[in-house]
Design a protein around this motif. Structure first.
Motif, PDB file in Angstrom:
ATOM      1  N   ARG A   1       9.045  10.538  10.258  1.00  0.00           N
ATOM      2  CA  ARG A   1      10.084   9.993   9.370  1.00  0.00           C
ATOM      3  C   ARG A   1      10.059  10.673   8.009  1.00  0.00           C
ATOM      4  O   ARG A   1      11.112  10.948   7.420  1.00  0.00           O
ATOM      5  N   VAL A   2       8.869  10.963   7.497  1.00  0.00           N
ATOM      6  CA  VAL A   2       8.773  11.724   6.248  1.00  0.00           C
ATOM      7  C   VAL A   2       9.424  13.093   6.422  1.00  0.00           C
ATOM      8  O   VAL A   2      10.185  13.566   5.565  1.00  0.00           O
ATOM      9  N   GLY A   3       9.150  13.739   7.548  1.00  0.00           N
ATOM     10  CA  GLY A   3       9.710  15.046   7.807  1.00  0.00           C
ATOM     11  C   GLY A   3      11.204  15.048   8.004  1.00  0.00           C
ATOM     12  O   GLY A   3      11.833  16.113   7.934  1.00  0.00           O
ATOM     13  N   ALA A   4      11.795  13.875   8.235  1.00  0.00           N
ATOM     14  CA  ALA A   4      13.234  13.765   8.450  1.00  0.00           C
ATOM     15  C   ALA A   4      13.976  13.241   7.222  1.00  0.00           C
ATOM     16  O   ALA A   4      15.189  12.994   7.300  1.00  0.00           O
TER      17      ALA A   4
ATOM     18  N   GLU B   1       0.812  -1.206   0.000  1.00  0.00           N
ATOM     19  CA  GLU B   1       0.000   0.000   0.000  1.00  0.00           C
ATOM     20  C   GLU B   1       0.853   1.267   0.000  1.00  0.00           C
ATOM     21  O   GLU B   1       0.331   2.371   0.045  1.00  0.00           O
ATOM     22  N   ILE B   2       2.154   1.085  -0.072  1.00  0.00           N
ATOM     23  CA  ILE B   2       3.090   2.186  -0.284  1.00  0.00           C
ATOM     24  C   ILE B   2       3.956   1.818  -1.476  1.00  0.00           C
ATOM     25  O   ILE B   2       4.633   0.789  -1.465  1.00  0.00           O
TER      26      ILE B   2
ATOM     27  N   LEU C   1       5.589   2.885   5.002  1.00  0.00           N
ATOM     28  CA  LEU C   1       6.018   4.246   4.691  1.00  0.00           C
ATOM     29  C   LEU C   1       7.387   4.526   5.296  1.00  0.00           C
ATOM     30  O   LEU C   1       8.257   5.116   4.641  1.00  0.00           O
ATOM     31  N   VAL C   2       7.588   4.093   6.516  1.00  0.00           N
ATOM     32  CA  VAL C   2       8.904   4.257   7.152  1.00  0.00           C
ATOM     33  C   VAL C   2       9.969   3.511   6.362  1.00  0.00           C
ATOM     34  O   VAL C   2      11.062   4.034   6.106  1.00  0.00           O
ATOM     35  N   SER C   3       9.662   2.290   5.937  1.00  0.00           N
ATOM     36  CA  SER C   3      10.621   1.498   5.158  1.00  0.00           C
ATOM     37  C   SER C   3      10.957   2.181   3.841  1.00  0.00           C
ATOM     38  O   SER C   3      12.118   2.192   3.407  1.00  0.00           O
ATOM     39  N   ALA C   4       9.947   2.773   3.200  1.00  0.00           N
ATOM     40  CA  ALA C   4      10.193   3.486   1.950  1.00  0.00           C
ATOM     41  C   ALA C   4      11.118   4.677   2.186  1.00  0.00           C
ATOM     42  O   ALA C   4      12.025   4.947   1.385  1.00  0.00           O
TER      43      ALA C   4
END
Length: 251
Positions: A93-96, A3-4, A34-37
């Motif tokens: 995590r996206v923000g980082a 789903e990502i 999402l974190v893995s991506a």
């Protein structure tokens, strides 16, 4: 099926939320994907920018209701709260991400989905996008550092209007308030986001250095994001338990 989805357009990594049947509402497994991506993107030194987008008619409709309902059960074990934190950790995590991130917001960005859009460094939105917190509508306290994220891009007035008074914005109003950089027709959102990302992606070293400096100079806001998340979580969990007990949390 994942789903990502993670793809590449030259030096731009494109992360797609791909659960259109539930308007890309986030589950815990999806958040972990999402974190893995993000980890995969950060391992690739050739990535100079990231576009974050949603498949279908919504960017992200927030946290999946089953996930929220589990936290709100009266006998919910402590680990369910940690699962809620893990959901929100994917936004952090996206923000980082080492490279600058552009969110392509076509359709709705609601609640936790708005948090996710605000985790990006820049937002391109559709004229007819629906942007609102929506927590109050389902009897919940905002979570995920919602006020912190809103205040850092649009100021106190907008943060209170959306997070407390549940105001709803379209794309043009979001741009006027500073919540987004540009509003374009829905069919042009992805292309505009990609074009602006490509402008810096051809020099990944410079792009990563510049966004790192910008984040350090322009943030954090008055209360750090992590502290905002910690402050909101107990109140949100209490509101979830109340909503589940009262049967007011929508299916």
């Amino acid at each position: 099926m994942s789903e990502i989805e993670l793809t590449r357009q030259g030096a731009v990594a494109v992360i797609t939320l791909n659960a259109p049947e539930r308007r890309n509402a986030l589950t815990l497994p999806m958040a972990r994907e999402l974190v893995s991506a993000c980890e995969e993107v950060d391992r690739d030194d050739d990535v100079g920018a990231v576009v974050l987008r949603g498949e279908g008619r919504s960017f992200c409709a927030g946290g999946a209701r089953d996930t929220l309902r589990a936290v709100g059960q009266p006998d919910a074990p402590p680990e369910t709260v940690e699962e809620l934190r893990a959901l929100y950790a994917s936004f952090v995590r996206v923000g980082a991400l080492r490279a600058p991130v552009v969110a392509a917001v076509a359709g709705a960005a609601v609640g936790a989905g708005l948090n996710l859009a605000l985790a990006a460094d820049l937002r391109i939105v559709a004229h007819d996008a629906r942007i609102f917190a929506g927590f109050h509508r389902i009897g919940l306290h905002p979570g995920g550092g919602h006020f912190t994220l809103l205040e850092r891009v649009a100021g106190r007035e907008a943060a209170i209007a959306l997070g407390v008074f549940d105001e709803e914005l379209d794309g043009d109003r979001a741009v006027a308030l500073g919540l987004a950089w540009a509003a374009v027709p829905r069919e042009d959102v992805d292309a505009r986001a990609l074009a602006i990302a490509e402008r810096v992606a051809d020099d990944p070293v410079l792009a990563r250095s510049a966004i790192g400096t910008a984040r350090r100079e322009l943030g954090p806001p008055r209360l750090g994001w992590a502290a905002g998340l910690d402050l909101e979580t107990p109140a949100q969990v209490a509101s979830l338990k109340r909503a589940v007990a009262a049967g007011t949390l929508p299916e």
